[in-house]
Structure formats: C-alpha cells, structure tokens
Design a protein around this motif. Structure first.
Motif, PDB file in Angstrom:
ATOM      1  N   ALA A   1       4.334 -35.279 -27.500  1.00 12.93           N
ATOM      2  CA  ALA A   1       4.442 -33.836 -27.243  1.00 12.93           C
ATOM      3  C   ALA A   1       5.638 -33.189 -27.930  1.00 12.93           C
ATOM      4  O   ALA A   1       5.656 -31.966 -28.126  1.00 12.93           O
ATOM      5  N   ALA A   2       6.629 -33.989 -28.295  1.00 13.75           N
ATOM      6  CA  ALA A   2       7.924 -33.454 -28.744  1.00 13.75           C
ATOM      7  C   ALA A   2       7.845 -32.573 -29.986  1.00 13.75           C
ATOM      8  O   ALA A   2       8.614 -31.620 -30.116  1.00 13.75           O
ATOM      9  N   PHE A   3       6.932 -32.876 -30.887  1.00 15.84           N
ATOM     10  CA  PHE A   3       6.938 -32.188 -32.182  1.00 15.84           C
ATOM     11  C   PHE A   3       5.758 -31.230 -32.375  1.00 15.84           C
ATOM     12  O   PHE A   3       5.494 -30.780 -33.483  1.00 15.84           O
ATOM     13  N   VAL A   4       5.038 -30.922 -31.285  1.00 13.95           N
ATOM     14  CA  VAL A   4       3.863 -30.042 -31.400  1.00 13.95           C
ATOM     15  C   VAL A   4       4.075 -28.799 -30.539  1.00 13.95           C
ATOM     16  O   VAL A   4       4.131 -28.889 -29.309  1.00 13.95           O
TER      17      VAL A   4
ATOM     18  N   ALA B   1       2.406 -39.379 -18.498  1.00 11.36           N
ATOM     19  CA  ALA B   1       1.394 -38.541 -19.159  1.00 11.36           C
ATOM     20  C   ALA B   1       0.694 -37.635 -18.148  1.00 11.36           C
ATOM     21  O   ALA B   1       0.476 -36.440 -18.411  1.00 11.36           O
ATOM     22  N   SER B   2       0.368 -38.177 -16.975  1.00 10.47           N
ATOM     23  CA  SER B   2      -0.308 -37.383 -15.938  1.00 10.47           C
ATOM     24  C   SER B   2       0.591 -36.259 -15.443  1.00 10.47           C
ATOM     25  O   SER B   2       0.149 -35.127 -15.233  1.00 10.47           O
TER      26      SER B   2
ATOM     27  N   GLY C   1      -4.080 -32.193 -26.849  1.00 14.29           N
ATOM     28  CA  GLY C   1      -4.951 -33.134 -27.564  1.00 14.29           C
ATOM     29  C   GLY C   1      -4.194 -34.329 -28.112  1.00 14.29           C
ATOM     30  O   GLY C   1      -4.658 -35.466 -28.036  1.00 14.29           O
ATOM     31  N   VAL C   2      -3.002 -34.066 -28.667  1.00 14.20           N
ATOM     32  CA  VAL C   2      -2.172 -35.144 -29.227  1.00 14.20           C
ATOM     33  C   VAL C   2      -1.724 -36.099 -28.125  1.00 14.20           C
ATOM     34  O   VAL C   2      -1.729 -37.321 -28.303  1.00 14.20           O
ATOM     35  N   ILE C   3      -1.337 -35.547 -26.963  1.00  8.67           N
ATOM     36  CA  ILE C   3      -0.925 -36.397 -25.832  1.00  8.67           C
ATOM     37  C   ILE C   3      -2.077 -37.305 -25.406  1.00  8.67           C
ATOM     38  O   ILE C   3      -1.910 -38.513 -25.241  1.00  8.67           O
TER      39      ILE C   3
END
Length: 198
Positions: free
Chosen positions: A132-135, A44-45, A143-145
């Motif tokens: 992250a794949a679908f945004v 994530a980082s 924000g989703v991540i």
C-alpha cells in the motif's frame, strides 16, 4: 559382543537425537510460517477494514503499522508465557526422573520463542504495508494489497503444507479462502458500520 552392543546402542541414541532435532526444527519452522500468516492476514484485514471507510493512504498505513506492533507484541508475550509454562513442566519432570539433575540446554527457550514469534508476525505484516505504501490511487491500492496478500498466502500455504507434510493443493485452498474471507468480512462489516455514521 558387549562392545558391539554398546556401539549399536550409541548409534541408536544418535539416530533418535537427530530425528528429534529435525522434528523440533520442523515444528519451529511451521510455527514461524503460521506466525507470518497471522501477521499477513490480520494486518491486511485491518487495513482493508479502515480502507472501507477512509481512503487516505496515511490513515491506512498508520492503522496497518499499529496492527503490526500490537500483533507482534501480543504474539511475543503469548509465546513467552506458553513456552515458559512448558519449560517449567519439563524442568519439574527432569528433576523427578533424574533426582534433581537438569540438562537445560535441551529445554526450549522462552525468549527465543518470543523473538521468533514476533519476527514471524512482523514479516507477514510487512507485506500489505509495502503493497500500500507506494500507491496513492485508492482503488488501485486496494487491488495491489489483495494481489500481494494472495501471492504471500500461496507462498505461506505451500511452505506450511511442505513442512507439515500435508496435501499442497488442499492446504493452499484453505489458506487462500481463509485469508480472502478475513479481508472481505472485515471490509464488509466496517463499511456497514461506517455507513451508519458510527
């Protein structure tokens, strides 16, 4: 009387073996949770860092995937070497104590440890990748991540506390703050370096 003593000794040995088995299982589970947490936070980082300078979703996903593969390999190799060293020490100790006889079924397996470590890391690393794949929208994706990673951090923190018999709230706070800090620092420093044209 002798028979009763023998039965008592056998029962005690069984109890010790059961306790040892549960203890080993708890250690393995706790290591798996920590490995998954490592995969989650580092991937994530890394994605947040590249996201600070590149808004393209493909670049972010490729960076995260590269982090997943590199991290899983690194964890597996490190765990294999560590457990193999422990294995050699325990074999040598058994030979000294039992005159050359070893019970290898009771020894740790370096291969199993390496596979478990790689799988645990991969499990954690998949979370931000899926988030992250679908945004496509950049700000929404960030924000989703953060939201997905926060949820996973809460779950891993709770599991780690339960398995380690630690206070749940303190454990959750530590894990959350650590994860957030890692993402924020990586994002901030990459943004700073990127803004200077490096």
């Amino acid at each position: 009387m002798v028979s009763n003593n023998n039965n008592l000794n056998l029962d005690m040995e069984k109890d010790q073996e059961t306790t040892f088995d549960y203890s080993k299982r708890a250690q393995w589970l706790r290591a798996a949770v920590l490995g998954a947490n490592d995969g989650l936070v580092s991937t994530a980082s890394l994605m947040m860092g590249i996201g600070a300078v590149k808004q393209d979703v493909r670049i972010m996903l490729l960076t995260g995937f590269a982090g997943l593969v590199a991290g899983a390999c690194s964890m597996a190799i490190g765990e294999f070497i560590s457990v193999y060293s422990q294995y050699d020490i325990e074999v040598a100790q058994m030979k000294r104590e039992r005159g050359g006889e070893t019970k290898k079924e009771k020894l740790p397996s370096p291969t199993q440890a390496a596979i478990a470590s790689a799988l645990a890391f991969t499990l954690g690393a998949i979370v931000p990748l899926l988030a992250a794949a679908f945004v496509k929208e950049y700000k929404v994706r960030i924000g989703v991540i953060v939201a997905a990673v926060t949820l996973a951090l809460v779950m891993f923190g709770w599991l780690g506390a339960v398995l380690g018999k630690a206070p749940v709230v303190k454990s959750l706070v530590r894990v959350l703050i650590g994860g957030w800090l890692a993402m924020a620092i990586t994002f901030g420093f990459t943004k700073l370096v990127g803004s200077h044209g490096l």
